[in-house]
Structures are given as structure tokens and as C-alpha cells.
Design a protein around this motif. Structure first.
Motif, short mmCIF file in Angstrom:
data_model
loop_
_atom_site.label_atom_id
_atom_site.label_comp_id
_atom_site.label_asym_id
_atom_site.label_seq_id
_atom_site.Cartn_x
_atom_site.Cartn_y
_atom_site.Cartn_z
N HIS A 266 0.83 -1.21 0.00
CA HIS A 266 0.00 0.00 0.00
C HIS A 266 0.86 1.26 0.00
CE1 HIS A 266 -3.64 -2.29 0.78
NE2 HIS A 266 -2.97 -2.98 1.69
N VAL A 267 0.63 2.10 -0.99
CA VAL A 267 1.27 3.42 -1.00
C VAL A 267 0.54 4.28 0.03
CG1 VAL A 267 1.79 5.46 -2.38
CG2 VAL A 267 1.85 3.19 -3.42
N PRO A 268 1.25 4.89 0.98
CA PRO A 268 0.57 5.55 2.10
C PRO A 268 -0.55 6.49 1.71
CG PRO A 268 2.91 5.47 2.51
CD PRO A 268 2.71 4.95 1.11
N HIS A 269 -0.38 7.26 0.67
CA HIS A 269 -1.41 8.22 0.30
C HIS A 269 -2.23 7.76 -0.91
CE1 HIS A 269 1.26 11.16 2.56
NE2 HIS A 269 0.13 11.10 3.24
N ASN A 270 -2.11 6.47 -1.23
CA ASN A 270 -2.92 5.89 -2.31
C ASN A 270 -3.09 4.41 -2.01
OD1 ASN A 270 -4.37 5.58 -4.65
ND2 ASN A 270 -2.61 5.63 -6.01
N VAL A 271 -3.67 4.15 -0.84
CA VAL A 271 -3.72 2.76 -0.36
C VAL A 271 -4.65 1.89 -1.18
CG1 VAL A 271 -3.12 3.41 1.98
CG2 VAL A 271 -5.51 3.35 1.32
N ARG A 272 -5.55 2.51 -1.93
CA ARG A 272 -6.49 1.72 -2.71
C ARG A 272 -6.07 1.59 -4.17
NH1 ARG A 272 -12.38 3.99 -1.36
NH2 ARG A 272 -11.44 5.90 -2.20
N THR A 273 -4.78 1.65 -4.42
CA THR A 273 -4.30 1.50 -5.78
C THR A 273 -4.62 0.11 -6.30
OG1 THR A 273 -2.36 1.71 -7.20
CG2 THR A 273 -2.03 0.67 -5.05
N SER A 274 -4.56 -0.08 -7.59
CA SER A 274 -4.86 -1.38 -8.20
C SER A 274 -3.98 -2.46 -7.60
CB SER A 274 -4.62 -1.31 -9.71
OG SER A 274 -4.56 -2.60 -10.26
N GLU A 289 -3.55 -12.95 -16.18
CA GLU A 289 -4.69 -12.37 -16.89
C GLU A 289 -5.99 -12.97 -16.36
OE1 GLU A 289 -4.05 -13.03 -21.02
OE2 GLU A 289 -2.34 -11.67 -21.15
N HIS A 290 -5.93 -13.43 -15.14
CA HIS A 290 -7.06 -14.15 -14.56
C HIS A 290 -7.05 -13.91 -13.05
CE1 HIS A 290 -9.89 -17.58 -14.59
NE2 HIS A 290 -9.40 -17.87 -13.40
N PRO A 291 -8.19 -13.76 -12.44
CA PRO A 291 -9.53 -13.72 -13.03
C PRO A 291 -9.88 -12.33 -13.52
CG PRO A 291 -9.68 -13.60 -10.66
CD PRO A 291 -8.22 -13.78 -10.98
N ASP A 294 -14.78 -8.90 -12.76
CA ASP A 294 -16.05 -9.29 -12.14
C ASP A 294 -15.86 -10.33 -11.05
OD1 ASP A 294 -17.34 -7.53 -13.77
OD2 ASP A 294 -18.06 -9.02 -15.19
N TYR A 295 -14.73 -11.00 -11.08
CA TYR A 295 -14.47 -12.03 -10.08
C TYR A 295 -13.31 -11.64 -9.18
CZ TYR A 295 -17.72 -15.08 -12.51
OH TYR A 295 -18.86 -15.61 -13.06
N GLY A 296 -13.14 -10.36 -8.96
CA GLY A 296 -12.14 -9.88 -8.02
C GLY A 296 -10.92 -9.27 -8.65
N GLY A 297 -10.71 -9.53 -9.96
CA GLY A 297 -9.55 -8.95 -10.62
C GLY A 297 -8.29 -9.77 -10.39
N THR A 298 -7.28 -9.46 -11.21
CA THR A 298 -6.04 -10.20 -11.14
C THR A 298 -5.41 -10.09 -9.77
OG1 THR A 298 -4.93 -8.28 -12.08
CG2 THR A 298 -5.56 -10.00 -13.59
#
Length: 540
Positions: A266-274, A289-291, A294-298
Motif C-alpha cells: 500500500h502506498v501511504p497516500h494511495n492505499v487503494r491502488t490497483s 490475466e485471470h480472473p 467481475d471475479y475480483g480482478g487479477t
């Protein structure tokens, strides 16, 4: 209170009743003259002389109030009144806590420090605006390491706090310096030293913070940052993530030390990054490249970043998304895990073809034994597994198509004799080889003159086309010479009329055998004879 008005005493003794008048006229040497401070006019008696005070008191030029716009330099008279009725000199609070002077209605109202002696911090007189008293002389316990200051840096205090505003006001001021856009003019309460605070807050060296730092749950800077570390139990400038996220567990934290450090992902000021971006910082060699999203992402779709405490090491089961399978070993004969064929992070098997199956089911020259207990050695024409196992790798336990329906063995199916329509009854499905001799199914045919091992049924019979004889071969194909004696008779040329192909001969030479088939007209001939060959021999 209003500014002191020009005063014209009717009696000098009345004027001397004011301490300041008395001091100027009686207690200084040489005493002041009325005209040193007052002009004498016909219509306006005793009008004030501009800068009359500082002509004598230059060293007391009022630095703090110099900017106040009052006509004819009467700024000194705000505090120093010559009114004979005034017994006490006005104090700072008269203007800065109450309604103040009408024409100075904008005077800052002091709330914080309003009961303190103003001169403890402010020097009223001087040629230049004097520095205020350092905050930490009184607030020594509030040491701060902010704005790259030392724990005793007075200017560091003013980065966030106005001298006369509530401390809580600073909580919303972080973005005045750390906004990801251009620094904004700070919002100041009455009583704030606007010049000092604005000067500090607009310092270009302030580190900008992106908008992503603020969101639900992280909606205030001070939830993580400690402005006064000396007051915290740990003395840390930034609180640990665990101080709030007490029940949050990181995937694999007990095996991978870096996973136990929040800032690894987690980047301290961008903790919700991809998650893909966060994971790739360490796992840059993995390109999943899976999932799909819609199924939670890679990454976190299979590896939950923060599982509950009882599943720290568990990767999500494939069947949790691919719910047609009851478990991760439900497919492929019910005993093969998904990851046997689908390598983690490389799930797509398109284009892999028969090579995928051969990895487990075919022994490679010089290689290890296949992992599967069911090993095959397909011939060249049977190399494409899914041509027969149409349900593919997930249900390969039995071929779902007949040999003819795949478009491969149509002629063989059309020409196969009755009872021979199931190819695998005779052939090994992968190798294509004949797995049993004809007598495995026709044991009664394994007797007689044609039962020797060297005699191949296919010399006379064709199991199916296109190769081999269409009908049973004539005996003379092999037995080219006609036998002696009665064999030479024209009506005895069909071998099968007397001889059986398999086992005993159809005709043994008995009388009954001959008269019941061909020689019906001879049924009464020599009725006492046991057999015919006694008189009609077939051998010399």
C-alpha cells in the motif's frame, strides 16, 4: 471605546489631571510645550499634528498598529489616552475581545491567549514588526518535527497554527500546503496572525499529497499522522496501520516477511491502488490475466490480500468461481487438481492442443514417467485427443464419439460385419492395434485344420474394409490342387459342401450325411451300409 478626541481644557489644572498630560508638561526636562503636540487655529482649536508622538518618541514607533488607517497619525492615542477622565490606560483586550473601536471594527478578536499578558509575546513598540515570543517557551511539551523543523523551531508551529486560534483549527489546514494542486490561501479565523501563517503555509517546499489520500475511513490526516510526536506514547510521527486495523491480516504474512509490512503493498497516500500495480512492484515477472474484474480482478481475485485469520495461507479454490465443479478435483476423472493442467498465472490453455494431454499420459523419449497412471501411446492418427474425447480435458474419462462419427473410420464402420460395430472390442483405442485374436470372442472357431497359430483368420475373413477380402475366400485360393478319387467328381468341387471351415467337417463320409444333404435320391441305396466312403473313396 473610541479614539481620543482633541481635548481643549478650560483649565490647565484639568489637563494636568491626566497622567500623560502631567508627565509631558511637568515631569520631563525640558517640559513639553502645548504647540509641540497641538496646532492653534481659529476654527479648529488644538488640531493634532501628524506624527506628533514619534517626532519625540521615534524609538517607540508603533510597529504593530502602524498599518491601522487613522487620520493624522493618531495610532498612538488608541492606547495612550490624554482624556482627563480616563483613570486607567486602555488594554489590548478593550479592542481585541470586545466591540473595539467603531472605525477599527476589523480588529481581530482574540480568544486563545486572550487572558495572557500580551506583552509576553508581543513587543508593541519598535521600528520594525518585532518577532513574537517563541511558542515553545511556554509549550515546551509540544515539540514538533514538521516542515523540516527541529523540536524547538518556532516557525514550525506557525506552519499549522495561528497564534490566537483554537488548536483544532489546524486539523483542516494540512491541504493548504500539501494539496496536489497549487497551494491555496489558508482559511484563517479571527485572531490569526495572517501574515505569518500565510507566509509559512505557502512554502513551495511542502510535499504534495494526492487526492487519493482522503476517503471514507481515512478522512482526516491526523488519523495517521501525529503532529506532536512527543505527546504520543510511541513517539512516532506516523501511526502504525495496526493501530486502527487491528483485525486485518495480510495474505501469507507468516511466511513472507514483506507481506507483514503494509507499505510493501500500500502506498501511504494511495492505499487503494490497483492490486495488480501493488503486486507487480515485487512480482514483476508474473503477468496474470485471470480472473477478470467481475471475479475480483487479477492477483487478489485468487490471493485475497486480507483474508480472515483462519485462512492466511489459502489461495481461493478454482471452484469458488468456476462453480460447475464441486471441488478443485471434480474434473478429469475426479482425481486431478486444476493446477495439474492450468499452471498458476498461466491459466489459458488455448492452442496447447494434444501436447497438454501428452504431458501426463504419454511417455517422452528419455523423459520421466508420465504423472498419470493411465499411460497411452497413441499412433499418428490418434494424436488429437479431443477428436475422440469431445468433452475435452474436463471430462476425458471416455470417448463420447464413435470412431465413425469423428469422420475418421467411416468406411470401416460401414463394412464391419454384424456384431463388429464397436471398434474398441477389437482395437486398443489409442494405439489402434488389435488387442485380441478372433478366437477371444469366437472360441468355437479355434478348432480344426485352420486352428494353427500360423493361420490368421484375416486370410479368409475381412473384419471390415477397405482392405482384405469382401467375402470368405474360396478354399482353392490356398488349396490349389484338387484332391484324388471322389474329389475329382464335378459335383464335388465346392469344398464347403463337405468340409467345415472350423472344427469338424460337415460331412464325415457317413451314409446319413451324404443322403441327407446332396444325395437325397440315394436314401434307399444300400440301406444297411454304414457309410458311403467304403465304396466311394475320397482318398487313394
Amino acid at each position: 471605546m473610541e479614539p481620543t478626541k482633541p481635548y481643549v481644557p478650560g483649565d490647565i489644572e484639568v489637563a494636568l489631571a491626566n497622567p500623560l498630560h502631567r508627565k509631558h508638561l511637568k515631569e520631563v526636562e525640558p517640559p513639553a510645550s502645548c504647540t509641540d503636540c497641538h496646532r492653534i487655529g481659529d476654527k479648529d482649536t488644538n488640531p493634532p499634528i501628524a506624527d506628533r508622538c514619534v517626532r519625540c518618541h521615534e524609538q517607540h514607533r508603533p510597529a504593530l498598529h502602524a498599518a491601522i488607517e487613522v487620520k493624522e497619525g493618531r495610532e498612538c492615542l488608541v492606547c495612550h489616552t490624554f482624556d482627563p477622565d480616563a483613570k486607567v490606560r486602555p488594554g489590548c483586550a478593550d479592542c481585541h475581545t470586545g466591540p473595539g473601536l467603531a472605525e477599527w471594527s476589523a480588529a481581530p478578536k482574540i480568544v486563545i491567549h486572550g487572558k495572557e499578558d500580551c506583552e509576553q509575546c508581543h513587543k508593541v513598540h519598535g521600528p520594525q514588526p518585532p518577532p513574537v515570543r517563541p511558542c515553545l517557551e511556554c509549550h515546551e511539551q509540544m515539540g514538533v518535527l514538521h516542515n523540516d523543523g527541529t523540536p524547538t523551531d518556532h516557525q514550525a508551529c506557525l506552519s499549522c497554527h495561528g497564534p490566537h486560534e483554537k488548536a483544532a483549527r489546524a486539523r483542516g489546514r494540512c491541504t493548504d500546503c500539501h494539496d496536489d494542486r497549487q497551494a491555496r490561501e489558508p482559511t484563517l479565523d479571527a485572531g490569526t496572525d495572517a501574515g505569518a501563517v500565510s507566509r509559512i503555509l505557502r512554502t513551495p517546499a511542502a510535499k504534495t499529497v494526492p487526492k487519493t489520500a482522503i476517503f471514507h475511513g481515512h478522512d482526516a490526516c491526523l488519523k495517521c499522522h501525529t503532529p506532536h510526536p512527543t505527546l504520543s506514547k510511541s513517539g512516532a510521527r506516523v501511526k502504525s496501520c495496526e493501530s486502527c486495523h487491528t483485525d486485518t491480516h495480510a495474505f501469507g504474512a507468516d511466511k513472507v516477511p514483506e507481506h507483514d509490512k503494509c507499505r510493501s503493498c500500500h502506498v501511504p497516500h494511495n492505499v487503494r491502488t490497483s492490486p495488480l500495480t501493488a503486486c507487480a512492484r515485487c512480482h514483476d515477472g508474473v503477468e496474470p490475466e485471470h480472473p477478470v474484474p467481475d471475479y475480483g480482478g487479477t492477483c487478489v481475485g485468487c490471493h485475497p490480500g486480507h483474508p480472515d485469520a483462519t485462512h492466511q495461507q489459502r489461495t481461493q479454490a478454482c471452484s469458488s468461481c468456476h462453480d460447475k465443479a464441486k471441488s478443485d478435483t471434480a474434473w478429469h476423472a475426479g482425481n486431478t487438481a486444476c493446477t495439474t493442467c492450468h499452471a498458476p498465472h498461466a491459466f489459458d490453455l488455448k492452442g496447447s492442443g494434444p501436447a497438454l494431454c501428452k504431458g501426463c499420459h504419454v511417455a517422452q523419449p528419455g523423459g520421466p514417467e508420465p504423472a498419470s497412471k493411465k499411460r497411452v501411446a497413441p499412433n499418428g492418427g490418434h494424436g488429437n485427443c479431443v477428436a475422440c474425447h469431445e468433452q475435452g480435458p474436463h471430462a476425458p474419462s471416455a470417448a463420447t464419439s464413435s470412431c465413425a462419427s469423428t469422420g475418421c473410420h467411416e468406411i470401416q464402420a460401414e463394412t464391419a460385419p454384424k456384431g463388429h460395430s464397436e471398434c474398441k472390442d477389437c482395437h486398443l483405442p489409442h494405439e489402434g492395434k488389435v488387442k485380441a485374436t478372433c478366437v477371444s470372442c469366437h472360441p468355437d472357431r479355434g478348432k480344426g485344420s485352420h486352428a494353427e497359430p500360423s493361420k490368421d483368420c484375416r486370410q479368409c475373413h475381412r473384419p471390415h474394409g477397405p482392405e482384405g477380402p469382401e467375402a470368405v475366400k474360396d478354399c482353392r485360393t490356398c488349396h490349389t490342387e484338387i484332391g484324388p478319387a471322389m474329389h475329382q467328381h464335378p459335383k464335388h468341387q465346392r469344398c464347403q459342401d463337405c468340409h467345415g471351415y472350423h472344427g469338424q467337417a460337415r460331412q464325415s463320409g457317413s451314409r446319413r450325411g451324404c443322403t441327407s444333404t446332396c444325395h437325397l435320391d440315394m436314401s434307399k441305396h444300400e440301406p444297411e451300409a454304414v457309410n458311403c466312403i467304403g465304396c466311394h473313396p475320397f482318398v487313394q
